[in-house]
Each structure stands twice: as structure tokens, then as C-alpha cells.
Design an enzyme around this catalytic site. Structure first.
Site, mmCIF file in Angstrom:
data_model
loop_
_atom_site.group_PDB
_atom_site.id
_atom_site.type_symbol
_atom_site.label_atom_id
_atom_site.label_comp_id
_atom_site.label_asym_id
_atom_site.label_seq_id
_atom_site.Cartn_x
_atom_site.Cartn_y
_atom_site.Cartn_z
ATOM 1 N N LYS A 15 0.846 -1.199 0.000
ATOM 2 C CA LYS A 15 0.000 0.000 0.000
ATOM 3 C C LYS A 15 0.882 1.251 0.000
ATOM 4 C CE LYS A 15 -3.444 2.458 2.682
ATOM 5 N NZ LYS A 15 -4.396 2.477 3.776
ATOM 6 N N GLU A 57 10.532 -4.721 4.407
ATOM 7 C CA GLU A 57 10.615 -6.133 4.018
ATOM 8 C C GLU A 57 10.283 -6.300 2.535
ATOM 9 O OE1 GLU A 57 9.048 -4.907 6.637
ATOM 10 O OE2 GLU A 57 8.958 -6.321 8.309
ATOM 11 N N GLY A 110 -4.759 -1.822 4.971
ATOM 12 C CA GLY A 110 -4.008 -2.976 4.464
ATOM 13 C C GLY A 110 -4.704 -4.290 4.765
ATOM 14 N N ARG A 111 -5.192 -4.438 5.988
ATOM 15 C CA ARG A 111 -5.808 -5.714 6.392
ATOM 16 C C ARG A 111 -7.221 -5.869 5.841
ATOM 17 N NH1 ARG A 111 -4.603 -2.285 10.460
ATOM 18 N NH2 ARG A 111 -6.258 -1.450 11.786
ATOM 19 N N GLU A 121 -4.725 -6.512 14.807
ATOM 20 C CA GLU A 121 -4.194 -5.203 14.409
ATOM 21 C C GLU A 121 -5.326 -4.160 14.477
ATOM 22 O OE1 GLU A 121 -2.419 -4.029 10.374
ATOM 23 O OE2 GLU A 121 -0.624 -4.599 11.461
ATOM 24 N N HIS A 162 -5.468 -33.162 17.444
ATOM 25 C CA HIS A 162 -4.363 -34.011 17.900
ATOM 26 C C HIS A 162 -3.219 -33.167 18.409
ATOM 27 C CE1 HIS A 162 -6.419 -37.541 16.318
ATOM 28 N NE2 HIS A 162 -6.852 -36.685 15.409
ATOM 29 N N LYS A 218 9.541 -0.911 14.337
ATOM 30 C CA LYS A 218 10.133 -0.600 13.023
ATOM 31 C C LYS A 218 11.235 0.437 13.179
ATOM 32 C CE LYS A 218 5.975 -1.044 10.108
ATOM 33 N NZ LYS A 218 5.027 -0.297 9.290
HETATM 34 O O1 F6P Z 1 3.355 -2.745 9.708
HETATM 35 C C1 F6P Z 1 2.014 -3.030 9.641
HETATM 36 C C2 F6P Z 1 1.484 -2.722 8.276
HETATM 37 O O2 F6P Z 1 1.406 -1.351 8.102
HETATM 38 C C3 F6P Z 1 0.138 -3.372 8.052
HETATM 39 O O3 F6P Z 1 -0.906 -2.644 8.572
HETATM 40 C C4 F6P Z 1 0.137 -3.527 6.587
HETATM 41 O O4 F6P Z 1 -0.830 -4.452 6.153
HETATM 42 C C5 F6P Z 1 1.547 -3.989 6.346
HETATM 43 O O5 F6P Z 1 2.315 -3.243 7.257
HETATM 44 C C6 F6P Z 1 2.079 -3.832 4.951
HETATM 45 O O6 F6P Z 1 2.026 -2.514 4.533
HETATM 46 P P1 F6P Z 1 2.197 -2.123 3.011
HETATM 47 O O7 F6P Z 1 1.085 -2.755 2.259
HETATM 48 O O8 F6P Z 1 2.158 -0.630 2.986
HETATM 49 O O9 F6P Z 1 3.529 -2.649 2.554
#
Ligand code: F6P
Length: 564
Positions: free
Chosen positions: A218, A224, A279-280, A365, A396, A516
Site C-alpha cells: 500500500k 521487508e 491494508g488488512r 491489528e 491431535h 520498526k
Molecule cells: O506494519 C504493519 C502494516 O502497516 C500493516 O498494517 C500492513 O498491512 C503492512 O504493514 C504492509 O504494509 P504495506 O502494504 O504498505 O507494505
């Protein structure tokens, strides 16, 4: 009071617990809190059919919760008192209900039919949504039909989605859930972790000439995702021997066109969405592109229709029959009145194996918050810890604790009447287990029943199941794109409803920021540099020093062109 809440410095907000509707529930709990499900069922032979509701392909049996009809009336009164209907309407209207970020929360627009309008800042966002869907559909069909070719003219056979959090969990969950409907000559993989192992293992047997990367972020600033995307880009260019190959092998999904173009993906190869999609809450936006390529635009649209059916039900059904509201009210009862600190989601469907992981972000979240919208400490527990695994595997593993442990673990069982696959006898076996578990949890096995089986007195305490452990059962006819969409929307709106009652902002996530920022600061310190003294706490200093001594300092920062 929890440890987290006892650290809050300002006086606790008592707005919620001071409400007469809350106090009526507390008094009611004192009256019926100990009632056993055995008694509740004995008192009302119709309970198993009356404590149910149905919508958008889903049947909810909530009879095995420790509630009476009066409990539900009181919970409904609380929801009304907290202004649920008004807050729901504000969300659907596009008001900026995410107050800490001053944003509308309009994931419902992502599945609103093109014939309808939702206007935000003078723009009909529904038209924008459908324009992106149309572009996605063309692209998805081109990839599926072998018309979108790689740099060297080869057909795309592998899709790699690079993203994390909402840009991974929704797409991977939906891909796994709908794998039955997927085009089987395409291999789809998801890379999220900054641990290079994730990317390396995903690419191990792939030929770059046949691989398409979808970089989903987003913000397009997530460390990452950008790190993995750069490594993938290097791998692709090294294999194909030309920078310009990126244009045929990378597309992006984002709200940040500058970030995407700076990375080297042209704006025409970006599929956009909007800051009013959290995002979620984004798996039904362009973030679902990998899934659309896998299952095809028609199935993707069927999934959106399922979402929309549940949205409409949430908007229009009376509270007493409203699935998301019921799920939320029962969750509030179990959490805030019965004291359950955790909830298990147990899909009896292997295709839903990533559903609990997806729900973890959605629920925790969203509602893992310690202050109200006004910034006052909450006076009650907010989101419980959600976890789960598909049945029957979990039986199990951890079900022992659910049946006989000391904690109350409300469960959501999810199942389907029809299997998508052959060996139907196994589906009966699966379903028998689902029904048996909720039955055992609710009714248990008494000491008398144990002794009637001839169990010795010494062993009897180990063999007794106290029961009275609440659960919901959600059943649909079969797992389709539409039932999946409706299921996700059901949980989305349940999360929203709980947030309204707790008066928290369910749509921000400031709690992820501190870690972060600290990681950014720590990163350069992991490389040994005796001149710079470490200035952290003694634990962190010692961990860094140990890591520095043991890390391998070699110049292997690039993925080899061929990973074998
Ligand atoms: O760090 C949490 C977060 O901001 C989430 O809310 C989000 O889904 C995820 O990181 C990834 O964010 P992006 O889609 O901006 O890479």
C-alpha cells in the site's frame, strides 16, 4: 486488570462501563454467569434451532454460547446505546471514521456494484474501483491465456506475490482457500518475510523468463517488501541479462505511484488502490491480483459479490438476525463478561488453512488497542488473542487444553456440507469430528457418566469433562468464491462492531511503529565497529555484541542468478 492496562498513566475511562446498558449486563452476568449449557439446553428444547441466523450463504448456530435470549437483548441494547447503527452508516457513507489518520474506511466500496455511488471528496469511488477491476481483469486474462509474455517471449508460468501483512495474508489466504478454482498450469507463491530464505526457497526451481513478480505494498515504503523486491529484481536481471526485462516481469499494486516508478516499475504497470482501504481490509482490492490471475476475473467478481451480500446484510438486517452483529456481541460477552482472553478459529476445511493467520491481523491489528478514540485508557479488555488451525489436525495437538485446561477458549468452528473433492466419505468423517467437538465442549462428561463407565475413582477426575465451553458453528453449503467473500466480510464487520462498542479506532495501527523505528536504528550497529559504543539497555547491548561475534561477514548480498 491486565498488566498492559495497569501501566496506563491517565485515569481510566469509565464511559463504557458506566453505561446503564453495560451495568445491566454485569448484573445479568452475576445472575446467569454460572449457568451450564446443559441446563440452558434442557430448559429450552428449541434452543438448537432458535439460536441461529442465516445470511449470504452462511448459517450460524450460536446456541452453544452461555447466553439466554435476555443476554442477547441486553447485548443488543448495549450496541444500540454505543451508536452502532450510526457508526455503521458513517462507515458506509465514507465519513473519516479512522480519526487518528483522518481517513474514510471504505473497504465496502471495493465490492459495491458499479451501478451504485459512494462519493468521497467529490469523487465517486465506486467508479474508480471498477476502472481498476477492469484493468486487472484484462491483465489477468492476458497472463492466464499466455498473451502476456516474458522478456524472452516465453509464457508466464510462475507468479510471485511479494508483500507483507495485509499485502500478503489476505492474498495468500484467498489463494489457498480458492485453490480448487485456480488455473493449474500457473504456480503461485507468496514471499513476505525479510528472511531471505523465504524468497530463495520461492525462486529455487523457477526460471526468471517464465516468472512474473507482483510487488504489493500500500505504502511502497515497507522495508521487508522493498528489500525482497530489489533482490527479486536483481535475480531477474541477472538471469535475463537486461535491465529492460523488468518491464515484462514486474507489476506493482500500491497507492504510491512515485514509490513504484522510483523502484523501476512504470505507472502503466501499477494497479492502484486508495488510502481509504486499510491494508488488512485490502484482499478484495488490486492487492488480490495474484488471486485474480489464479482463479480468473469471473471467480474474483463472484467473491466480491459474496462480500457485498454480507455487507448488505450487515447494513439492513435487524440486529437480532444480523450475523456480524451477533458474532461481535457474543465475542464481547465471552471476552468482557466471561473473561475469555483468547479465541480459537477452527476451520474444518483444509483449503482454509491460512484463515486463522489472516484473521489474526484483521482482529488483532484492528482491535488490539489500549485507548479509546478520544485517547483515554480503556477500562475493559479489548481484542482477545486469536489463533487456530484446521480441524481435524488441531484435535491431535491443542484441543486437550480447550477441553480440559484451566482457560476458557471460545471457539468458532467453520465447515461445509459439501466437499469440493472426491472421497466424500472422508468429508463425512471430517464433519462428524466438527460436530462432535462443539458437542463435547458444550456438554462435557460428568463424574456420574464417568463412573457409569466403570472408571476407577482415582482416574475419574482425569476423565471428567466439565463442558460449558462456548462455541459458534458456521456452516455453508460449499466453499465457493462467494462464500469465502461473505465469510471475510462477516469477520470484518464483527471486528468493526466490537470496536464500536469499545469506542476504539479499529483502523489505525500505531503499535507497529516503535519496533520498526528501533530496527532501523539497530541495523547499522549489527556490523562490528569498535569505535562506536553501544548505548542501549544492557540486554540489547549484549545481544548485539554476541551477534557481531558470530555473524558471517561476507559479501553475499545478492541472490545468485541461479538458485539451486
Ligand atoms: O506494519 C504493519 C502494516 O502497516 C500493516 O498494517 C500492513 O498491512 C503492512 O504493514 C504492509 O504494509 P504495506 O502494504 O504498505 O507494505
Amino acid at each position: 486488570m491486565s498488566a498492559a492496562k495497569s501501566q496506563a498513566c491517565a485515569p481510566e475511562s469509565d464511559a463504557l462501563t458506566a453505561r446503564p446498558a453495560w451495568q445491566a449486563l454485569a448484573a445479568h452476568h452475576a445472575e446467569i454467569g454460572d449457568a451450564h449449557l446443559r441446563e440452558l439446553f434442557a430448559a429450552d428444547p428449541e434452543r438448537g434451532t432458535t439460536f441461529t441466523a442465516e445470511a449470504a450463504g452462511w448459517f450460524l448456530d450460536y446456541s452453544k454460547n452461555r447466553v439466554t435470549a435476555h443476554t442477547l437483548e441486553l447485548l443488543t441494547a448495549l450496541a444500540n446505546d454505543c451508536g452502532l447503527a450510526g457508526r455503521r452508516d458513517a462507515m458506509f457513507r465514507g465519513d473519516a471514521i479512522n480519526t487518528t489518520e483522518q481517513r474514510a474506511v471504505l473497504h465496502v466500496a471495493l465490492r459495491t456494484p458499479a451501478s451504485q455511488k459512494i462519493v468521497v471528496d467529490g469523487q465517486n469511488v465506486v467508479a474508480e474501483v471498477h476502472a481498476v477491476l477492469a484493468r486487472m481483469s484484462v491483465f489477468a486474462e492476458d497472463v492466464r491465456g499466455g498473451r502476456w509474455l516474458g522478456y524472452s517471449g516465453k509464457r508466464i508460468r510462475n507468479i510471485v506475490n511479494i508483500g507483507i501483512g495485509g499485502s500478503d495474508l489476505g492474498p495468500v489466504m484467498a489463494f489457498e482457500a480458492l485453490r480448487y478454482y485456480s488455473q493449474r498450469d500457473l504456480t503461485v507463491r507468496f514471499v513476505s518475510n525479510v528472511d531471505a530464505t523465504d524468497l530463495i526457497e520461492a525462486l529455487r526451481d523457477f526460471d526468471a523468463a517464465e516468472t512474473l513478480f507482483i510487488v504489493c505494498s500500500k505504502t511502497f515504503t515497507t522495508q521487508e517488501t522493498l528489500t525482497n523486491a530489489h533482490a527479486a529484481r536483481d535475480w531477474c536481471v541477472a538471469q535475463l541479462g537486461d535491465e529492460t526485462a523488468v518491464a515484462r516481469h514486474f507489476v506493482a499494486v500500491s497507492t504510491n505511484v512515485e514509490g513504484v516508478t522510483e523502484f523501476g516499475i512504470a505507472a502503466e504497470q501499477m494497479f492502484g488502490f486508495w488510502d481509504w482501504v486499510g491494508g488488512r481490509y485490502s484482499m478484495d482490492s488490486a492487492i488480490g491480483l495474484a488471486n485474480m490471475i489464479a482463479i480468473g476475473p469471473e471467480n474474483f467478481r463472484a467473491m466480491l459479490a459474496g462480500f457485498h451480500a454480507m455487507d448488505q446484510h450487515f447494513q439492513n438486517a435487524p440486529m437480532a438476525h444480523n450475523l456480524p452483529v451477533l458474532l461481535a456481541l457474543l465475542a464481547i460477552w465471552n471476552n468482557n463478561f466471561l473473561g475469555a482472553t483468547t479465541v480459537a478459529v477452527l476451520p474444518y476445511a483444509q483449503y482454509l488453512k491460512r484463515f486463522p493467520a489472516y484473521l489474526q491481523q484483521l482482529t488483532m491489528e484492528s482491535n488490539g488497542k489500549h485507548v479509546t478514540r478520544a485517547g483515554n485508557p480503556v477500562a475493559i479488555e479489548t481484542a482477545p488473542i486469536l489463533w487456530g488451525e484446521p480441524g481435524t489436525n488441531g484435535q491431535h495437538s491443542f484441543y486437550q487444553l480447550i477441553h480440559q485446561g484451566t482457560r476458557l477458549v471460545p471457539c468458532d468452528f467453520i465447515g461445509f456440507c459439501q466437499s469440493l473433492n472426491p472421497l466424500r466419505g472422508q468429508h463425512d468423517l471430517l464433519t462428524a469430528n466438527l460436530f462432535a467437538q462443539s458437542q463435547a465442549l458444550a456438554f462435557g462428561k460428568t463424574a456420574d457418566e464417568v463412573s457409569a463407565e466403570g472408571i476407577s475413582e482415582a482416574l475419574a477426575p482425569h476423565r471428567v469433562f466439565e463442558g460449558n465451553r462456548p462455541s459458534n458453528t458456521l456452516l455453508a453449503e460449499r466453499l465457493t468464491p462467494a462464500t469465502l467473500g461473505a465469510l471475510v466480510a462477516l469477520y470484518e464487520h464483527s471486528v468493526f462492531t466490537q470496536g464500536v462498542i469499545w469506542d476504539i479506532d479499529s483502523f489505525d495501527q500505531w503499535g507497529v511503529e516503535l519496533g520498526k523505528a528501533l530496527a532501523q536504528r539497530l541495523l547499522p550497529e549489527l556490523t562490528p565497529d569498535d569505535a562506536v559504543a553501544l548505548a542501549h539497555d544492557s540486554s540489547t547491548n549484549a545481544l548485539i555484541e554476541r551477534y557481531r561475534r558470530q555473524r558471517i561477514d561476507e559479501d553475499a548480498d545478492r541472490l545468485p542468478a541461479a538458485v539451486d
